[in-house]
Design a protein around this motif. Structure first.
Motif, PDB file in Angstrom:
ATOM      1  N   ALA B 125       0.883  -1.246   0.075  1.00  0.00           N
ATOM      2  CA  ALA B 125      -0.042   0.230  -0.242  1.00  0.00           C
ATOM      3  C   ALA B 125       0.915   1.206   0.071  1.00  0.00           C
ATOM      4  CB  ALA B 125      -0.809   0.045   1.133  1.00  0.00           C
ATOM      5  N   HIS B 126       2.066   1.100   0.030  1.00  0.00           N
ATOM      6  CA  HIS B 126       3.045   2.438   0.119  1.00  0.00           C
ATOM      7  C   HIS B 126       3.136   2.942  -1.186  1.00  0.00           C
ATOM      8  CE1 HIS B 126       6.332   4.883   1.746  1.00  0.00           C
ATOM      9  NE2 HIS B 126       7.150   4.786   0.516  1.00  0.00           N
ATOM     10  N   ARG B 127       3.099   4.197  -1.488  1.00  0.00           N
ATOM     11  CA  ARG B 127       3.395   4.862  -2.736  1.00  0.00           C
ATOM     12  C   ARG B 127       4.506   5.973  -2.633  1.00  0.00           C
ATOM     13  NH1 ARG B 127       0.741   1.335  -3.715  1.00  0.00           N
ATOM     14  NH2 ARG B 127      -1.119   1.044  -4.783  1.00  0.00           N
ATOM     15  N   PHE B 128       5.099   6.042  -3.658  1.00  0.00           N
ATOM     16  CA  PHE B 128       6.317   7.001  -3.711  1.00  0.00           C
ATOM     17  C   PHE B 128       5.963   7.911  -4.893  1.00  0.00           C
ATOM     18  CE2 PHE B 128      10.088   8.287  -5.877  1.00  0.00           C
ATOM     19  CZ  PHE B 128      10.561   9.120  -5.076  1.00  0.00           C
ATOM     20  N   VAL B 129       5.975   9.402  -4.631  1.00  0.00           N
ATOM     21  CA  VAL B 129       5.702  10.294  -5.724  1.00  0.00           C
ATOM     22  C   VAL B 129       6.882  11.294  -5.994  1.00  0.00           C
ATOM     23  CG1 VAL B 129       3.171  10.274  -5.709  1.00  0.00           C
ATOM     24  CG2 VAL B 129       4.249  11.833  -4.539  1.00  0.00           C
ATOM     25  N   ILE B 130       7.182  11.462  -7.169  1.00  0.00           N
ATOM     26  CA  ILE B 130       8.135  12.668  -7.472  1.00  0.00           C
ATOM     27  C   ILE B 130       7.162  13.821  -8.181  1.00  0.00           C
ATOM     28  CG2 ILE B 130       9.077  11.267  -9.604  1.00  0.00           C
ATOM     29  CD1 ILE B 130      11.548  12.585  -8.810  1.00  0.00           C
ATOM     30  N   HIS B 131       7.348  15.185  -8.018  1.00  0.00           N
ATOM     31  CA  HIS B 131       6.688  15.981  -8.472  1.00  0.00           C
ATOM     32  C   HIS B 131       7.295  17.331  -8.175  1.00  0.00           C
ATOM     33  CE1 HIS B 131       4.388  17.756  -5.059  1.00  0.00           C
ATOM     34  NE2 HIS B 131       5.007  16.858  -4.527  1.00  0.00           N
ATOM     35  N   GLY B 132       6.582  18.553  -8.868  1.00  0.00           N
ATOM     36  CA  GLY B 132       7.173  19.757  -8.571  1.00  0.00           C
ATOM     37  C   GLY B 132       7.888  20.135  -9.683  1.00  0.00           C
ATOM     38  N   MET B 133       8.971  20.652  -9.951  1.00  0.00           N
ATOM     39  CA  MET B 133       9.719  21.200 -11.138  1.00  0.00           C
ATOM     40  C   MET B 133      10.166  19.939 -11.884  1.00  0.00           C
ATOM     41  SD  MET B 133      11.373  24.525  -9.490  1.00  0.00           S
ATOM     42  CE  MET B 133      12.269  25.077 -11.343  1.00  0.00           C
ATOM     43  N   LEU B 197      14.884  10.517 -11.139  1.00  0.00           N
ATOM     44  CA  LEU B 197      15.061  12.023 -11.686  1.00  0.00           C
ATOM     45  C   LEU B 197      15.083  12.116 -12.866  1.00  0.00           C
ATOM     46  CD1 LEU B 197      17.841  13.257  -9.258  1.00  0.00           C
ATOM     47  CD2 LEU B 197      15.393  13.494  -8.749  1.00  0.00           C
ATOM     48  N   ASP B 198      15.579  11.257 -14.041  1.00  0.00           N
ATOM     49  CA  ASP B 198      15.676  11.161 -15.303  1.00  0.00           C
ATOM     50  C   ASP B 198      14.174  10.850 -15.769  1.00  0.00           C
ATOM     51  OD1 ASP B 198      18.185  12.064 -15.575  1.00  0.00           O
ATOM     52  OD2 ASP B 198      18.944  10.113 -15.882  1.00  0.00           O
ATOM     53  N   GLU B 199      13.752   9.955 -15.260  1.00  0.00           N
ATOM     54  CA  GLU B 199      12.373   9.454 -15.620  1.00  0.00           C
ATOM     55  C   GLU B 199      11.461  10.721 -15.556  1.00  0.00           C
ATOM     56  OE1 GLU B 199      10.776   5.733 -14.253  1.00  0.00           O
ATOM     57  OE2 GLU B 199      12.121   4.606 -15.539  1.00  0.00           O
ATOM     58  N   ALA B 200      11.264  11.483 -14.186  1.00  0.00           N
ATOM     59  CA  ALA B 200      10.303  12.624 -14.158  1.00  0.00           C
ATOM     60  C   ALA B 200      10.619  13.727 -14.915  1.00  0.00           C
ATOM     61  CB  ALA B 200      10.259  12.781 -12.545  1.00  0.00           C
ATOM     62  N   GLY B 201      12.107  13.885 -15.207  1.00  0.00           N
ATOM     63  CA  GLY B 201      12.643  14.950 -15.980  1.00  0.00           C
ATOM     64  C   GLY B 201      12.645  16.281 -15.166  1.00  0.00           C
ATOM     65  N   THR B 202      13.919  16.363 -14.640  1.00  0.00           N
ATOM     66  CA  THR B 202      13.832  17.580 -13.691  1.00  0.00           C
ATOM     67  C   THR B 202      14.159  18.766 -14.594  1.00  0.00           C
ATOM     68  OG1 THR B 202      16.223  17.404 -13.104  1.00  0.00           O
ATOM     69  CG2 THR B 202      14.655  16.459 -11.757  1.00  0.00           C
ATOM     70  N   ARG B 269       7.816  10.737  -0.748  1.00  0.00           N
ATOM     71  CA  ARG B 269       7.545  12.150  -1.705  1.00  0.00           C
ATOM     72  C   ARG B 269       9.014  12.786  -1.941  1.00  0.00           C
ATOM     73  NH1 ARG B 269       5.072  17.477  -1.724  1.00  0.00           N
ATOM     74  NH2 ARG B 269       5.091  17.378   0.568  1.00  0.00           N
ATOM     75  N   ILE B 270       9.015  13.242  -3.173  1.00  0.00           N
ATOM     76  CA  ILE B 270      10.391  13.910  -3.471  1.00  0.00           C
ATOM     77  C   ILE B 270       9.729  15.164  -4.325  1.00  0.00           C
ATOM     78  CG2 ILE B 270      12.314  14.323  -4.774  1.00  0.00           C
ATOM     79  CD1 ILE B 270      13.125  11.821  -4.034  1.00  0.00           C
ATOM     80  N   LEU B 271       9.738  16.524  -3.729  1.00  0.00           N
ATOM     81  CA  LEU B 271       9.388  17.488  -4.297  1.00  0.00           C
ATOM     82  C   LEU B 271      10.596  18.177  -4.962  1.00  0.00           C
ATOM     83  CD1 LEU B 271       7.204  19.786  -4.868  1.00  0.00           C
ATOM     84  CD2 LEU B 271       7.790  20.785  -2.586  1.00  0.00           C
TER      85      LEU B 271
END
Lengths: 174, 438
Positions: B125-133, B197-202, B269-271
Motif C-alpha cells: 500500500a506504500h506509494r512514492f511520488v516525485i513532482h514539482g519542477m 530523476l531522469d524519468e520524471a525529467g527535472t 515523496r520528493i518535491l
C-alpha cells in the motif's frame, strides 16, 4: 550479435532510447490526485493554502491541543519552549534555540505544525487553525502585532530576527 | 631451491612510543607471540589441565530456528535505548560498536532514531511520488521499484548529532556505544536516484529536492539536487535483506556521507524545487550553534572521523602484554587513506594497518599491534581521507567550534552537532580505561 545490439541502441530514435534506458514503471499522477500530500511550504510562501487565523484564536487552540507538551503559555515542557527569547549565548554552544532567537524563516512554522502536530494525532488541524497557531506563537514572541492575522500573504513577510546569522557550511555542495 | 624461512623471529620494532608495534606484526602471529613472550607476558599461559569433552559435545544440540539470533553468551551485544517506554518524544537506539568488528553493522544492531515511533508500513500500500519542477509527476509502487536495475554499495549512515557528548568541557566517562553509537555501516542495495530523476525529467532551473517520509510527522529535509544526481540512492535492501522497519522499510533515501536525518526513511515523496524548504530539522536541530552565537546552516556532511573501539572505556586490561588496538574510520568526503595511532597521547604516532580496499563514505577498519608495558598510556587515533581532509585535533576543533561551559552529564543529550575530533582512552597502571582529553 553484441555489435548488432550496440548498433541498434546507437541508431534508435531518441524516444525509443529513453524507453530502453529506464524501466519507466512510474505512473503519471495528476495535481488533484496529489493534493492531499502536496503540503510543503517554501520560504517564499509557495504552498501556503487559503485561510487565516489570529493570535487570539491560536491561544485557545494552543491550550487545548499543545500546552500538554509545550507547557502553559508555550514556555516549554516535555517538548520545546515555543515562546521565549533567551540569549543564544546564555549557555554557550549548548544554548536553547527557539523560534524567537534562532529560526530564520516564519514559513517553517506552518509547514511543521501542519505536517507534524499535534504529536499524538497529526493533521487534525484545519489550515485556519494552523494559521492561528502561527499567529499565536509569532505574537507571543513579539514578532508580529497581537491583532495581525496570519495568512498566505502575511506569514512569509514576517521578518525573523536571527535570519542573517547563519553561515552556509558547504556552499559548493548547493 | 627455495630458501627456508628462519624460525628465529626477528625482534619486533617499536614504531611509536609506549609500545606501538609495526603493523607487519599483524601478518605473523609467530613474531607477535615471540615479542609478547619477551616482554614477560608468559602469565597468559595458565597451567594446562587434561582435556575432556564439555557437555555440549556429549549430546545433540538445539532445533534450528527459521531466524538465527546470537548465542546466549552474547546477550550484552544489544543497542542502548534512550526512550525504552516509547514516551511521546524521539527514540534513539545506539549501536554496540565496541563489541563488533569488521566494517558491517548487523541489521538488528544498526543504530536508529525515530521521532515518532516505527511506522508499520504495508509495502503493497506504500506509494512514492516525485513532482514539482519536473516534466511529468510520477507515482511508483514498491513492486514497480523492485523491478528496476539495482546497485549495491557499502556506506555508513551517521546522525549529525552523533558524539555530541564530546562537546562536554570535561570528558564524559562513557563507552564507545554511548558516545559514538549513532553511526553504523551497511551494504545498501537500491536504485540510483538519478534514474528516477531522469524519468520524471527535472527542470534545468531546479536546484533542490525536498524529501519526505511516511512516518506520522512526515519528516522532511531539503537536499541539493546535485546530490541526487551524484550518488543518492533509493535503498530497498540492507545487508542483503529488505530494510529493517526502524531503518526505513520499505524504502529510504540514502545520501552517502550526509547526516542521517537527511537520509529520509519511509520515503514517500520528493518535491523538486528551486529553493530549500527550511524544514524544522534543518532550521533548528541540525544548524549547529557556534561560540559567537552565529550558526552553521546546511551542515550536510559527516566529516572525517575515527575512534578506537578496542580497547576502550569499559574494557579494562587484565595484564601487561600484547593487545590489538582496533577501531573504525570513515569520512563523508571520501575514502580513508591513512589512520595514525598513538599510545602516548599524541606525542608519537604510528601508521595503523587499514583493511582494504577501503570504500568511499564507508567504515574502514584499522588495526595496530600494541605491547602494553603496564605503565600509564593514552591511546587515540586520527584519520585522513583522499579529499585531503584530516581529522582535527581537539584543541583546533574546540578553538573553532567551542565546548560546553558546564560538564555534560548525560551521553544521550545533544549540546551541539557534528563532532569529528579525536577520542582518547587513558589506561592507568592497573589497566583501567578512562575517557580523557589531551
Amino acid at each position: 550479435m553484441l555489435l548488432a545490439a550496440l548498433l541498434a541502441l546507437v541508431y534508435s530514435p531518441p524516444a525509443a532510447r529513453a524507453a530502453a534506458n529506464t524501466p519507466g514503471l512510474g505512473k503519471p499522477i495528476s495535481p488533484s490526485d496529489l493534493k492531499a500530500w502536496d503540503i510543503t511550504v517554501l520560504p517564499d510562501g509557495t504552498g501556503l493554502p487559503p485561510g487565516s487565523g489570529t493570535a487570539a484564536q491560536g491561544a485557545k487552540l494552543f491550550d487545548d491541543k499543545c500546552a500538554l507538551c509545550h507547557g502553559q503559555g508555550a514556555k516549554g515542557g516535555i517538548a520545546n519552549m515555543l515562546i521565549g527569547n533567551p540569549s543564544l549565548t546564555a549557555h554557550g554552544i549548548a544554548s536553547n534555540k527557539t523560534i524567537a532567537n534562532f529560526w530564520g524563516q516564519s514559513t517553517t512554522l506552518f509547514d511543521y505544525i501542519r505536517r507534524a502536530m499535534p504529536w499524538p494525532a497529526p493533521r487534525i488541524l484545519s489550515d485556519d487553525d494552523v494559521y492561528a497557531l502561527c499567529a499565536y506563537l509569532l505574537a507571543g514572541n513579539k514578532l508580529i502585532p497581537e491583532d495581525e492575522p496570519m495568512n498566505a500573504q502575511t506569514l512569509p513577510k514576517v521578518k525573523m530576527p536571527n535570519r542573517d546569522n547563519f553561515i552556509i557550511k558547504f556552499p559548493d555542495r548547493i | 631451491m627455495r630458501k627456508r624461512r628462519s624460525s628465529a623471529a626477528p625482534p619486533l620494532e617499536e614504531i611509536a612510543g609506549n609500545g606501538l608495534l609495526h603493523r607487519r606484526a599483524l601478518l605473523s602471529g609467530g613474531i607477535v607471540l615471540a615479542g609478547a613472550m619477551a616482554s614477560g607476558a608468559a602469565a597468559t599461559q595458565a597451567a594446562a589441565e587434561p582435556l575432556k569433552d564439555p557437555p555440549w559435545s556429549l549430546q545433540p544440540g538445539d532445533v534450528t530456528p527459521v531466524l538465527q539470533t546470537p548465542s546466549r553468551f552474547e546477550k550484552n551485544v544489544v543497542r542502548i535505548l534512550s526512550n525504552p517506554k516509547g514516551e511521546p518524544r524521539t527514540q534513539h537506539a545506539r549501536a554496540p560498536l565496541q563489541y563488533l568488528d569488521g566494517t558491517i553493522t548487523p541489521n538488528p544492531l544498526h543504530f536508529t532514531i525515530l521521532h515518532s515511533g516505527i511506522p508499520d508500513i504495508d509495502p503493497a500500500a506504500h506509494r512514492f511520488v516525485i513532482h514539482g519542477m519536473v516534466r511529468e509527476p510520477l507515482e511508483y509502487t514498491v513492486e514497480a521499484l523492485l523491478r528496476y536495475p539495482l546497485v549495491t554499495r557499502k556506506h555508513f549512515v551517521e546522525c549529525g548529532g552523533n558524539s555530541a557528548g564530546m562537546f562536554s568541557n570535561a570528558p564524559l566517562q562513557a563507552t564507545v556505544q554511548q558516545l559514538h553509537g549513532l553511526v553504523s555501516c551497511a551494504e545498501w542495495t537500491g536504485i540510483p536516484l538519478s534514474t528516477i530523476l531522469d524519468e520524471a525529467g527535472t527542470d534545468p532551473k531546479a536546484t533542490w529536492m525536498i524529501a519526505e517520509g511516511a512516518d506520522s510527522l512526515l519528516v522532511n529535509r531539503s537536499v541539493p539536487l546535485q546530490k541526487g544526481y551524484e550518488d543518492a540512492m533509493i535503498a530497498l535492501y540492507q545487508n542483503g535483506e529488505r530494510l529493517m522497519p526502524g531503518n526505513g522499510y520499505p524504502m529510504r533515501l540514502l545520501l552517502p556521507g550526509f547526516e542521517g536525518n537527511m537520509n529520509t526513511k519511509f520515503l514517500r515523496r520528493i518535491l523538486i524545487t528551486d529553493q530549500p524548504a527550511m524544514t524544522f530539522y534543518e532550521t533548528r536541530n541540525y544548524s549547529p550553534l557556534l561560540p559567537d552565537g552565529k550558526a552553521y546552516r546546511f551542515y550536510f556532511i559527516d566529516e572525517v572521523k575515527s575512534f578506537i573501539t578496542k580497547p576502550s572505556f569499559g574494557m579494562n586490561l587484565k595484564e601487561p602484554g600484547y593487545y590489538e588496538i582496533s577501531g573504525i574510520a570513515y569520512s563523508g568526503t571520501g575514502t580513508i587513506t591513512k589512520v595514525l595511532v598513538s599510545a602516548d597521547g599524541g606525542k608519537s604516532w604510528g601508521e595503523a594497518a587499514v583493511e582494504g580496499p577501503a570504500a568511499p563514505k564507508a567504515f574502514t577498519r584499522f588495526r595496530m599491534p600494541w605491547r602494553w608495558d603496564g605503565q600509564p598510556a593514552i591511546i587515540t587515533s586520527r584519520a585522513w581521507d583522499d579529499s585531503g581532509a584530516v581529522q582535527p585535533l581537539r584543541a583546533d576543533f574546540v578553538a573553532k567550534r567551542g565546548e560546553t561551559e558546564e560538564p555534560v552529564k548525560s551521553p544521550y543529550g545533544f549540546p551541539n552537532q557534528h563532532y569529528n575530533s579525536l577520542t582518547c582512552w587513558g589506561v592507568d597502571a592497573k589497566g583501567q580505561i578512562k575517557h580523557v582529553y589531551v
